[in-house]
Structures are given as C-alpha cells and as structure tokens.
Design a protein around this motif. Structure first.
Motif, PDB file in Angstrom:
ATOM      1  N   TYR A   1      27.390  19.391 -34.798  1.00 18.20           N
ATOM      2  CA  TYR A   1      28.509  19.552 -33.885  1.00 18.20           C
ATOM      3  C   TYR A   1      29.480  18.398 -34.029  1.00 18.20           C
ATOM      4  CZ  TYR A   1      25.804  23.130 -31.484  1.00 18.20           C
ATOM      5  OH  TYR A   1      25.092  24.253 -31.184  1.00 18.20           O
ATOM      6  N   GLU A   2      30.719  18.684 -33.674  1.00 15.72           N
ATOM      7  CA  GLU A   2      31.731  17.635 -33.635  1.00 15.72           C
ATOM      8  C   GLU A   2      31.905  17.224 -32.176  1.00 15.72           C
ATOM      9  OE1 GLU A   2      36.469  17.219 -34.348  1.00 15.72           O
ATOM     10  OE2 GLU A   2      35.335  18.386 -35.797  1.00 15.72           O
ATOM     11  N   TYR A   3      31.589  15.985 -31.890  1.00 16.03           N
ATOM     12  CA  TYR A   3      31.680  15.475 -30.521  1.00 16.03           C
ATOM     13  C   TYR A   3      33.048  14.843 -30.336  1.00 16.03           C
ATOM     14  CZ  TYR A   3      26.705  16.342 -30.687  1.00 16.03           C
ATOM     15  OH  TYR A   3      25.487  16.941 -30.819  1.00 16.03           O
ATOM     16  N   ASP A   4      33.950  15.583 -29.719  1.00 11.63           N
ATOM     17  CA  ASP A   4      35.329  15.129 -29.547  1.00 11.63           C
ATOM     18  C   ASP A   4      35.577  14.575 -28.152  1.00 11.63           C
ATOM     19  OD1 ASP A   4      35.041  17.530 -28.245  1.00 11.63           O
ATOM     20  OD2 ASP A   4      37.037  18.275 -28.774  1.00 11.63           O
ATOM     21  N   PHE A   5      34.580  13.908 -27.603  1.00 15.48           N
ATOM     22  CA  PHE A   5      34.711  13.357 -26.259  1.00 15.48           C
ATOM     23  C   PHE A   5      34.057  11.986 -26.212  1.00 15.48           C
ATOM     24  CE2 PHE A   5      30.925  16.082 -26.349  1.00 15.48           C
ATOM     25  CZ  PHE A   5      29.931  15.196 -25.969  1.00 15.48           C
ATOM     26  N   ASN A   6      34.351  11.267 -25.135  1.00 18.36           N
ATOM     27  CA  ASN A   6      33.726   9.980 -24.851  1.00 18.36           C
ATOM     28  C   ASN A   6      32.992  10.098 -23.527  1.00 18.36           C
ATOM     29  OD1 ASN A   6      34.831   8.346 -27.054  1.00 18.36           O
ATOM     30  ND2 ASN A   6      36.791   8.747 -26.068  1.00 18.36           N
ATOM     31  N   LEU A   7      31.985   9.256 -23.360  1.00 10.59           N
ATOM     32  CA  LEU A   7      31.223   9.240 -22.122  1.00 10.59           C
ATOM     33  C   LEU A   7      31.356   7.877 -21.456  1.00 10.59           C
ATOM     34  CD1 LEU A   7      27.927  10.986 -23.302  1.00 10.59           C
ATOM     35  CD2 LEU A   7      29.811  11.997 -22.027  1.00 10.59           C
ATOM     36  N   VAL A   8      31.469   7.897 -20.133  1.00 10.04           N
ATOM     37  CA  VAL A   8      31.534   6.671 -19.339  1.00 10.04           C
ATOM     38  C   VAL A   8      30.440   6.767 -18.281  1.00 10.04           C
ATOM     39  CG1 VAL A   8      32.932   5.263 -17.787  1.00 10.04           C
ATOM     40  CG2 VAL A   8      34.024   6.465 -19.681  1.00 10.04           C
ATOM     41  N   GLY A   9      29.618   5.734 -18.189  1.00  9.31           N
ATOM     42  CA  GLY A   9      28.580   5.676 -17.168  1.00  9.31           C
ATOM     43  C   GLY A   9      29.097   4.948 -15.944  1.00  9.31           C
ATOM     44  N   ILE A  10      28.723   5.441 -14.758  1.00  8.31           N
ATOM     45  CA  ILE A  10      29.183   4.863 -13.495  1.00  8.31           C
ATOM     46  C   ILE A  10      27.976   4.580 -12.607  1.00  8.31           C
ATOM     47  CG2 ILE A  10      30.423   5.343 -11.344  1.00  8.31           C
ATOM     48  CD1 ILE A  10      32.382   6.979 -12.918  1.00  8.31           C
TER      49      ILE A  10
ATOM     50  N   LEU B   1      38.538  16.126 -18.237  1.00  4.88           N
ATOM     51  CA  LEU B   1      37.752  15.115 -17.547  1.00  4.88           C
ATOM     52  C   LEU B   1      36.718  15.824 -16.678  1.00  4.88           C
ATOM     53  CD1 LEU B   1      38.071  11.929 -17.276  1.00  4.88           C
ATOM     54  CD2 LEU B   1      38.896  12.432 -15.010  1.00  4.88           C
ATOM     55  N   LYS B   2      35.450  15.433 -16.842  1.00 12.66           N
ATOM     56  CA  LYS B   2      34.373  16.030 -16.054  1.00 12.66           C
ATOM     57  C   LYS B   2      33.507  14.918 -15.505  1.00 12.66           C
ATOM     58  CE  LYS B   2      34.516  20.129 -18.773  1.00 12.66           C
ATOM     59  NZ  LYS B   2      34.036  21.435 -18.803  1.00 12.66           N
ATOM     60  N   LEU B   3      33.145  15.053 -14.247  1.00  9.56           N
ATOM     61  CA  LEU B   3      32.285  14.089 -13.562  1.00  9.56           C
ATOM     62  C   LEU B   3      30.941  14.758 -13.307  1.00  9.56           C
ATOM     63  CD1 LEU B   3      31.899  11.395 -11.921  1.00  9.56           C
ATOM     64  CD2 LEU B   3      32.700  12.692  -9.944  1.00  9.56           C
ATOM     65  N   PHE B   4      29.870  14.197 -13.889  1.00 14.73           N
ATOM     66  CA  PHE B   4      28.520  14.737 -13.751  1.00 14.73           C
ATOM     67  C   PHE B   4      27.652  13.777 -12.959  1.00 14.73           C
ATOM     68  CE2 PHE B   4      30.095  16.416 -17.745  1.00 14.73           C
ATOM     69  CZ  PHE B   4      29.733  17.750 -17.679  1.00 14.73           C
ATOM     70  N   LYS B   5      26.761  14.312 -12.176  1.00 13.80           N
ATOM     71  CA  LYS B   5      25.720  13.496 -11.545  1.00 13.80           C
ATOM     72  C   LYS B   5      24.604  13.369 -12.570  1.00 13.80           C
ATOM     73  CE  LYS B   5      23.410  12.913  -7.157  1.00 13.80           C
ATOM     74  NZ  LYS B   5      23.572  11.503  -7.126  1.00 13.80           N
ATOM     75  N   ASN B   6      24.098  12.165 -12.779  1.00 13.46           N
ATOM     76  CA  ASN B   6      23.078  11.930 -13.806  1.00 13.46           C
ATOM     77  C   ASN B   6      21.705  12.429 -13.370  1.00 13.46           C
ATOM     78  OD1 ASN B   6      22.225  11.055 -16.341  1.00 13.46           O
ATOM     79  ND2 ASN B   6      21.817   8.986 -15.641  1.00 13.46           N
ATOM     80  N   ARG B   7      21.491  12.587 -12.072  1.00 13.59           N
ATOM     81  CA  ARG B   7      20.215  13.092 -11.550  1.00 13.59           C
ATOM     82  C   ARG B   7      20.393  14.543 -11.100  1.00 13.59           C
ATOM     83  NH1 ARG B   7      20.576   7.860  -9.357  1.00 13.59           N
ATOM     84  NH2 ARG B   7      19.046   6.490 -10.301  1.00 13.59           N
TER      85      ARG B   7
ATOM     86  N   PRO C   1      19.112   5.848 -17.453  1.00 12.94           N
ATOM     87  CA  PRO C   1      18.770   6.356 -16.117  1.00 12.94           C
ATOM     88  C   PRO C   1      19.385   5.540 -14.979  1.00 12.94           C
ATOM     89  CG  PRO C   1      16.924   5.173 -17.034  1.00 12.94           C
ATOM     90  CD  PRO C   1      17.965   5.258 -18.116  1.00 12.94           C
ATOM     91  N   HIS C   2      19.876   4.339 -15.270  1.00 13.10           N
ATOM     92  CA  HIS C   2      20.448   3.498 -14.213  1.00 13.10           C
ATOM     93  C   HIS C   2      21.853   3.954 -13.804  1.00 13.10           C
ATOM     94  CE1 HIS C   2      21.400   1.716 -18.118  1.00 13.10           C
ATOM     95  NE2 HIS C   2      22.539   1.333 -17.569  1.00 13.10           N
ATOM     96  N   TYR C   3      22.512   4.801 -14.609  1.00 11.60           N
ATOM     97  CA  TYR C   3      23.826   5.321 -14.219  1.00 11.60           C
ATOM     98  C   TYR C   3      23.655   6.456 -13.217  1.00 11.60           C
ATOM     99  CZ  TYR C   3      26.070   2.730 -17.999  1.00 11.60           C
ATOM    100  OH  TYR C   3      26.536   1.746 -18.823  1.00 11.60           O
ATOM    101  N   ASP C   4      24.461   6.425 -12.167  1.00 18.09           N
ATOM    102  CA  ASP C   4      24.428   7.478 -11.155  1.00 18.09           C
ATOM    103  C   ASP C   4      25.291   8.672 -11.550  1.00 18.09           C
ATOM    104  OD1 ASP C   4      22.776   6.051  -9.243  1.00 18.09           O
ATOM    105  OD2 ASP C   4      24.515   4.738  -8.974  1.00 18.09           O
ATOM    106  N   PHE C   5      26.407   8.401 -12.221  1.00 16.63           N
ATOM    107  CA  PHE C   5      27.341   9.445 -12.638  1.00 16.63           C
ATOM    108  C   PHE C   5      27.739   9.223 -14.087  1.00 16.63           C
ATOM    109  CE2 PHE C   5      27.933   8.940  -8.085  1.00 16.63           C
ATOM    110  CZ  PHE C   5      27.836  10.248  -7.639  1.00 16.63           C
ATOM    111  N   ILE C   6      28.118  10.323 -14.738  1.00 16.81           N
ATOM    112  CA  ILE C   6      28.603  10.280 -16.113  1.00 16.81           C
ATOM    113  C   ILE C   6      29.949  10.989 -16.124  1.00 16.81           C
ATOM    114  CG2 ILE C   6      28.135  10.924 -18.502  1.00 16.81           C
ATOM    115  CD1 ILE C   6      26.000   9.057 -17.313  1.00 16.81           C
TER     116      ILE C   6
END
Length: 140
Positions: free
Chosen positions: A10-19, A70-76, A92-97
């Motif tokens: 796959y081509e991953y055309d996105f970036n991830l940010v941990g919050i 832009l998408k906001l995910f809950k990590n749990r 696992p220490h990030y609450d949101f991605i």
C-alpha cells in the motif's frame, strides 16, 4: 501443489500524530475545531480485527476537504473491558491519534504546533510510519 503468495504494498499518503490528553474525545474534537477552524464530525466506530478473531470498535471524528483530510481516533477501544487492545499497540501511551493527509509537509509541522497550544493536550508528536506494524489499521 505449488502455492503462490499475494503481496500487496500500500501507499501510505498520510501522517500520524499521537496526542496525550485526559479529556474526552468530543472535547478534544471540539477544541480542534475551534483552534484549527475545521469541522470534525463524529463517525460510526472504526472496527478493527485482531488476532483470535477479536474485533474492537474505536471512536473517531472526521473532517475532509478536497485537498486535506483529518481524522481524530481514540487509541483505546470503546469497550470498557478492552484490556491490551490499542489502535496503535506500539504507542499505548497516546490517548488519541490524528491521521492527517495534507499536501505540504510544513502544514504538518504547523498542525503539531497548533495542537501543542491547546490547553487540554499535554503532548503532541509525529509518529514515524517507517517500521510501524499497525499502520494497516488506517487503511479503510
């Protein structure tokens, strides 16, 4: 009998940010809407399959324009007995991605700086995609 193996790259055309934040998902989404002048909207849970045929649902909010996503995910997971399941188990220490597909890299840096200015966010950091085994969870 000879077996063939199908390998899909796959081509991953996105970036991830941990919050890291102690706030609820709707509160973080609202504060992102205010700070970034966007409109994150609650979506149906993202269902991810894990080993042993276990499926877990994850809350997420989405904002999309013609150029940016832009998408906001809950990590749990939303399930209270989630245990060891995370959307990104390597962090696992990030609450949101945040999944951000933006045209320019400098916009990504300004996004991280904007996230750090929000009061309920304690930490925001870019997650490197290289070597991240769980990045396939974001292909849907």
């Amino acid at each position: 009998m000879r077996k063939n193996k199908l390998i899909i790259d796959y081509e991953y055309d996105f970036n991830l940010v941990g919050i890291i934040s102690t706030a609820k998902g709707y509160k973080v989404a609202w504060e992102l809407n205010q700070a970034l002048t966007i409109h994150l909207v609650k979506q149906p849970d993202l269902i991810v399959g894990f080993k042993n045929n276990v499926e877990k649902g994850f809350d997420y909010y989405s904002h999309q324009t013609q150029l940016n996503r832009l998408k906001l995910f809950k990590n749990r997971p939303t399930d209270p007995d989630a245990g060891k399941y995370y959307l990104i188990p390597e962090f696992p220490h990030y609450d949101f991605i945040i999944l951000a597909a933006m045209e320019e890299y400098d916009k990504m840096q300004s996004l991280v700086q904007s996230l750090k200015s929000i009061n309920s966010i304690q930490l925001a950091a870019i997650i490197p995609l290289e070597g991240l085994k769980s990045k396939s969870n974001f292909i849907f």
